[in-house]
Design a protein around this motif. Structure first.
Motif, short mmCIF file in Angstrom:
data_model
loop_
_atom_site.label_atom_id
_atom_site.label_comp_id
_atom_site.label_asym_id
_atom_site.label_seq_id
_atom_site.Cartn_x
_atom_site.Cartn_y
_atom_site.Cartn_z
N ARG A 88 33.00 156.12 -27.13
CA ARG A 88 33.12 157.26 -28.04
C ARG A 88 32.70 156.95 -29.47
O ARG A 88 32.12 157.80 -30.13
CB ARG A 88 34.49 157.88 -27.98
N GLY A 89 32.97 155.76 -29.97
CA GLY A 89 32.56 155.41 -31.34
C GLY A 89 31.05 155.46 -31.52
O GLY A 89 30.55 156.18 -32.39
N PRO A 90 30.31 154.71 -30.68
CA PRO A 90 28.84 154.78 -30.81
C PRO A 90 28.29 156.17 -30.51
O PRO A 90 27.34 156.62 -31.16
CB PRO A 90 28.35 153.77 -29.76
N VAL A 91 28.89 156.88 -29.56
CA VAL A 91 28.42 158.24 -29.24
C VAL A 91 28.69 159.15 -30.44
O VAL A 91 27.82 159.96 -30.80
CB VAL A 91 29.10 158.78 -27.96
N ALA A 92 29.84 159.02 -31.08
CA ALA A 92 30.14 159.84 -32.25
C ALA A 92 29.12 159.58 -33.37
O ALA A 92 28.64 160.53 -34.01
CB ALA A 92 31.56 159.57 -32.74
N LEU A 93 28.78 158.32 -33.59
CA LEU A 93 27.77 158.01 -34.61
C LEU A 93 26.42 158.60 -34.22
O LEU A 93 25.69 159.11 -35.07
CB LEU A 93 27.67 156.50 -34.81
N PHE A 94 26.10 158.55 -32.93
CA PHE A 94 24.85 159.15 -32.47
C PHE A 94 24.87 160.66 -32.69
O PHE A 94 23.87 161.25 -33.12
CB PHE A 94 24.60 158.84 -30.99
N VAL A 95 25.99 161.32 -32.40
CA VAL A 95 26.09 162.77 -32.59
C VAL A 95 25.90 163.11 -34.07
O VAL A 95 25.21 164.09 -34.40
CB VAL A 95 27.43 163.32 -32.04
N ILE A 96 26.47 162.32 -34.95
CA ILE A 96 26.27 162.55 -36.38
C ILE A 96 24.79 162.45 -36.73
O ILE A 96 24.24 163.33 -37.41
CB ILE A 96 27.12 161.58 -37.22
N PHE A 97 24.14 161.40 -36.25
CA PHE A 97 22.70 161.24 -36.47
C PHE A 97 21.94 162.42 -35.90
O PHE A 97 21.04 162.98 -36.54
CB PHE A 97 22.23 159.92 -35.83
N PHE A 98 22.30 162.84 -34.71
CA PHE A 98 21.67 163.97 -34.03
C PHE A 98 21.82 165.25 -34.86
O PHE A 98 20.86 166.00 -35.04
CB PHE A 98 22.30 164.12 -32.64
N LEU A 99 23.01 165.48 -35.37
CA LEU A 99 23.25 166.67 -36.20
C LEU A 99 22.43 166.64 -37.48
O LEU A 99 21.96 167.68 -37.96
CB LEU A 99 24.73 166.82 -36.51
N VAL A 100 22.24 165.45 -38.04
CA VAL A 100 21.43 165.31 -39.25
C VAL A 100 19.96 165.61 -38.95
O VAL A 100 19.31 166.35 -39.69
CB VAL A 100 21.59 163.91 -39.87
N ILE A 101 19.45 165.07 -37.83
CA ILE A 101 18.03 165.29 -37.55
C ILE A 101 17.74 166.71 -37.05
O ILE A 101 16.59 167.14 -37.06
CB ILE A 101 17.43 164.24 -36.59
#
Length: 150
Positions: A88-101
């Motif tokens: 969940r930690g790495p996925v959450a960081l990925f989701v944040i990146f995804f939302l930014v892009i």
């Protein structure tokens, strides 16, 4: 607006359900569940409104339809990943990146008045960004709080 309603409704219902069941509410799990369901909800648009989603992408993006389908699957997997403790930690960081892009696609869509559900140029236009940008920041903060910190 619909994703925000889904997010808040799932959060409220899941918190209430744990309370009614006699368990102490795990607000962090409820927050991750709500974002996971919201991501799966928004992923459905990638398959239901593909033509409108394609219009959201800038002209320089190749293979637009494939990008839309792939990002839909990514949202589904990310929604599930937020519920798996081991990732969940790495996925959450990925989701944040995804939302930014995703934000540039939302800006492009607003500039071109894209109507997602009716693939045409009759959308809200730039005034939509007054809602969308703060909403995107809210989603990022939500994922950070419920997925990264807790």
């Amino acid at each position: 607006m619909k994703p925000l309603i889904v997010l808040l409704a799932v959060f409220a219902v899941s918190c209430l359900a744990t309370f009614v069941a006699g368990h102490p509410a795990d607000y962090y799990f409820c927050g991750r569940l709500a974002m996971g369901v919201m991501l799966m909800f928004t992923a459905t648009a990638h398959f239901k409104f593909t033509k409108g989603m394609v219009l959201m992408l800038p002209t320089f993006v190749p293979f637009k339809q494939a990008v839309i389908y792939i990002t839909g699957y990514i949202e589904i997997l990310a929604g599930i990943g937020l519920l798996v403790k081991a990732v969940r930690g790495p996925v959450a960081l990925f989701v944040i990146f995804f939302l930014v892009i995703l934000l540039p696609a939302n800006i492009h869509a607003a500039q071109n008045r894209v109507n997602l559900e009716k693939p045409d140029a009759c959308g809200n236009g730039l005034k939509y960004l007054w809602f969308r940008i703060p909403l995107q920041l809210f989603f990022i903060a939500w994922v950070y709080y419920f997925g990264v910190i807790h």
